[in-house]
Motif scaffolding. Structure first.
Motif, PDB file in Angstrom:
ATOM      1  N   GLU A  98       0.818  -1.208   0.000  1.00  0.00           N
ATOM      2  CA  GLU A  98       0.000   0.000   0.000  1.00  0.00           C
ATOM      3  C   GLU A  98       0.858   1.266   0.000  1.00  0.00           C
ATOM      4  N   GLN A  99       2.066   1.152   0.596  1.00  0.00           N
ATOM      5  CA  GLN A  99       2.947   2.308   0.639  1.00  0.00           C
ATOM      6  C   GLN A  99       3.959   2.328  -0.509  1.00  0.00           C
ATOM      7  N   ALA A 100       3.867   1.341  -1.401  1.00  0.00           N
ATOM      8  CA  ALA A 100       4.904   1.190  -2.423  1.00  0.00           C
ATOM      9  C   ALA A 100       5.047   2.427  -3.296  1.00  0.00           C
ATOM     10  N   GLU A 101       3.956   2.953  -3.808  1.00  0.00           N
ATOM     11  CA  GLU A 101       4.027   4.094  -4.713  1.00  0.00           C
ATOM     12  C   GLU A 101       4.608   5.315  -4.012  1.00  0.00           C
ATOM     13  N   GLU A 102       4.188   5.545  -2.760  1.00  0.00           N
ATOM     14  CA  GLU A 102       4.708   6.697  -2.021  1.00  0.00           C
ATOM     15  C   GLU A 102       6.213   6.573  -1.784  1.00  0.00           C
ATOM     16  N   LEU A 103       6.690   5.331  -1.624  1.00  0.00           N
ATOM     17  CA  LEU A 103       8.114   5.096  -1.385  1.00  0.00           C
ATOM     18  C   LEU A 103       8.923   5.078  -2.679  1.00  0.00           C
ATOM     19  N   GLY A 104       8.244   5.233  -3.805  1.00  0.00           N
ATOM     20  CA  GLY A 104       8.961   5.256  -5.073  1.00  0.00           C
ATOM     21  C   GLY A 104       9.163   3.893  -5.691  1.00  0.00           C
ATOM     22  N   ILE A 105       8.370   2.907  -5.249  1.00  0.00           N
ATOM     23  CA  ILE A 105       8.490   1.539  -5.762  1.00  0.00           C
ATOM     24  C   ILE A 105       7.352   1.268  -6.729  1.00  0.00           C
ATOM     25  N   ARG A 106       7.686   0.817  -7.926  1.00  0.00           N
ATOM     26  CA  ARG A 106       6.675   0.468  -8.910  1.00  0.00           C
ATOM     27  C   ARG A 106       6.423  -1.036  -8.816  1.00  0.00           C
ATOM     28  N   ARG A 430      10.033   8.532  11.659  1.00  0.00           N
ATOM     29  CA  ARG A 430      10.233   7.157  11.195  1.00  0.00           C
ATOM     30  C   ARG A 430       9.016   6.683  10.409  1.00  0.00           C
ATOM     31  N   ALA A 431       7.824   7.066  10.870  1.00  0.00           N
ATOM     32  CA  ALA A 431       6.608   6.694  10.160  1.00  0.00           C
ATOM     33  C   ALA A 431       6.595   7.298   8.758  1.00  0.00           C
ATOM     34  N   LYS A 432       7.043   8.556   8.647  1.00  0.00           N
ATOM     35  CA  LYS A 432       7.116   9.192   7.335  1.00  0.00           C
ATOM     36  C   LYS A 432       8.059   8.429   6.419  1.00  0.00           C
ATOM     37  N   MET A 433       9.198   7.997   6.953  1.00  0.00           N
ATOM     38  CA  MET A 433      10.167   7.248   6.145  1.00  0.00           C
ATOM     39  C   MET A 433       9.576   5.944   5.640  1.00  0.00           C
ATOM     40  N   GLN A 434       8.708   5.333   6.452  1.00  0.00           N
ATOM     41  CA  GLN A 434       8.120   4.046   6.088  1.00  0.00           C
ATOM     42  C   GLN A 434       6.795   4.193   5.341  1.00  0.00           C
ATOM     43  N   GLY A 435       6.351   5.425   5.147  1.00  0.00           N
ATOM     44  CA  GLY A 435       5.096   5.647   4.442  1.00  0.00           C
ATOM     45  C   GLY A 435       3.868   5.304   5.263  1.00  0.00           C
ATOM     46  N   ILE A 436       3.989   5.364   6.593  1.00  0.00           N
ATOM     47  CA  ILE A 436       2.875   5.022   7.488  1.00  0.00           C
ATOM     48  C   ILE A 436       2.135   6.295   7.875  1.00  0.00           C
ATOM     49  N   SER A 437       0.827   6.301   7.695  1.00  0.00           N
ATOM     50  CA  SER A 437       0.055   7.487   8.049  1.00  0.00           C
ATOM     51  C   SER A 437      -1.098   7.198   9.001  1.00  0.00           C
ATOM     52  N   ASP A 438      -1.529   5.934   9.089  1.00  0.00           N
ATOM     53  CA  ASP A 438      -2.676   5.582   9.928  1.00  0.00           C
ATOM     54  C   ASP A 438      -2.227   5.278  11.354  1.00  0.00           C
TER      55      ASP A 438
END
Length: 504
Positions: A98-106, A430-438
């Motif tokens: 779910e966080q892949a796109e935000e992390l730059g992973i296709r 750290r949450a921002k780095m991992q793409g965690i928002s919830d």
């Protein structure tokens, strides 16, 4: 001890404050009438309450016999906690995309696909392996393990010993066909609980399922209807949604997780709906039945929901019938739970109880501690009575909800003046780095002293984050003491310290 414990010393948990005289708040206190070292202990039930009690009793020098009919570890290991959390851990792995796109992973067009047959095979292997490990550990400690069904004999020996008759099967026990009779100075009941069915909707193990039957499914349900939005229903509904099943969750209340922190429950419900789950709030299921293509669930409103499978998660029934409890003088509640006090004593002479059969809190950690406390008390060791206000627990939804201590609602009801502060996890570096928002962290503290009374953590692996707050509540730390301890930067736990500083 006397032939029957004073009735004023007995209470059904929660409500330990009624029991201060027999198991008070004075900290460590020994048993009033300890059983001598080398005494015999019989434990009926090999779940967390039973096997932890067996470990403590052997360390205190007792001769221990454990009777178990299902397998060591009980339902917690074989059909409930270990299987469900293994399934959820698999689903959690899939949420990383779910966080892949935000992390730059296709990720591409070929997304991971969950093979439920393989997942369930792994679940069963892990559960069986854990059960074998528990048996091996107990046998190494010289615990005698007897496979069978234990029934209490109402008669007590002239020396004051309890007797337990053992049958090979439940059918044999009910028919009075017993293979042997055991005798001991102390008896612990840890028989657990079983899933509750909807009236007139019996489980068939194929389409109409309870949580113990899910792990025999060879394929992923196309459309799973989950009846019940408590802990079990919410956890499994969320996991199957992530695994790729269409899920409809039927909740009789106005929100999922009705007994959880309101903010946490609302966040989880929002995540569920964002992932595509259909939630039928304020809807009570009347019946579930097989159809030509799957199942139909009839609601009290008259609406009929159609799906491929239905999971009934509407609570549990204590496994206390047919084992001689009432005949032996053990008092049960109206719902069939064994009444115990804060040191796990029942109303009957030298009989203790632990776990879900007592109705205290349906947590493996609580069952284990009840079993330990029972043996410490019975065998004369120092014992601290159970205090449910100090218990940390987690709901393993995705994200997890972990709590400890007094909630805002409880504080208002108890007229305790508390202050609260919270921060969203999304602000954590750290949450921002991992793409965690919830998620969020919330801490409650006494308004005048700053002593921490409770907390809520909602995020990935919240179960690992709640321990510092559990320590704080247990040892009555203040918000200043918690915030003065160093945290790693960057880390999710840094938000705990930051919230504590807000409450300075």
């Amino acid at each position: 001890m006397v032939n029957s414990l004073n009735a004023t010393n007995q209470t059904s948990m929660p409500g330990p404050e009624k029991n201060e005289q027999s198991a008070g708040r004075r900290g460590h206190e020994p048993s009033a009438s300890p059983v001598r070292e080398g005494s015999r202990v019989i434990i009926i039930g090999g779940g967390p309450g039973g096997y932890e009690a067996a470990t403590i009793a052997t360390r205190l020098g007792a001769q221990v016999t454990l009777v178990e009919r299902q397998g060591l570890g009980g339902a917690a290991v074989l059909t409930d906690v270990v299987p469900s959390k293994t399934l959820i851990a698999t689903a959690e792995w899939l949420t990383q995309t779910e966080q892949a796109e935000e992390l730059g992973i296709r990720v591409g067009t070929d997304h991971p696909v969950a093979d439920l047959g393989d997942i369930n095979a792994r679940v069963r292997r892990l559960a069986s392996a854990q059960s074998r490990d528990i048996r091996a550990g107990l046998e190494q400690q010289k615990v005698r393990v007897v496979d069978g069904v234990g029934v209490i004999d109402p008669n007590i020996s002239p020396e004051g010993a309890r007797r337990v008759k053992v049958a090979n099967s439940w059918e044999d026990a009910q028919a009075g066909k017993f293979e042997t009779t055991l005798e001991a100075e102390v008896l612990l009941i840890a028989t657990g609980a079983r899933p509750r069915a909807l009236p007139g909707s019996e489980f068939d193990g194929e389409r109409i399922l309870n949580w113990a039957q899910l792990y025999d499914l060879p394929e992923k349900p196309e459309h799973l209807i989950v009846v019940g939005s408590g802990v079990t229903g919410a956890e499994l509904a969320g996991a199957y949604q992530v695994l790729g099943t269409q899920v409809t969750l039927v909740s009789s209340r106005d929100r999922v997780l009705p007994n959880a922190d309101k903010d946490a429950a609302e966040l989880v419900e929002n995540v569920f709906e964002r992932r595509g789950m259909i939630i039928k709030g304020r809807s009570r299921a009347k019946a579930a039945r097989r159809s030509e293509t799957g199942v139909e669930v009839e609601l009290e409103s008259g609406e009929v929901l159609k799906g491929s499978h239905v999971l009934i998660a509407v609570g549990s029934i204590p496994s206390t019938k047919g084992i001689g409890l009432e005949e032996a003088g053990v008092r049960l509640t109206d719902r069939g739970h064994i009444e115990v006090d804060r040191v796990s004593r029942t109303s009957a002479y030298r009989i203790y109880a632990a776990g879900d059969c007592t109705g205290v809190l349906p947590l493996a950690s609580v069952a284990a501690q009840q079993g330990r406390i029972a043996m410490w008390h019975a065998l004369g060791d120092a014992v601290t009575p159970l205090d449910t206000a100090l218990i940390g627990s987690t709901i393993f939804t995705l994200p997890e909800v972990a709590t400890v201590g007094m909630t805002e609602e409880q504080a208002r009801e108890s007229k305790v003046d508390i202050k609260a502060a919270s921060l969203p996890i999304g602000r954590n570096p750290r949450a921002k780095m991992q793409g965690i928002s919830d998620g969020f962290v919330k801490i409650f503290a006494e308004a005048d002293s700053g002593v921490i009374t409770g907390g809520v953590v909602v995020c990935e692996r919240a179960s690992e984050q709640i321990f510092p707050l559990t320590l704080a509540v247990t040892h009555r730390m203040t918000v200043d003491e918690l915030s003065s301890a160093f945290t790693v930067y960057p880390s999710i736990s840094g938000t705990l310290s930051e919230v504590a500083r807000i409450l300075h």
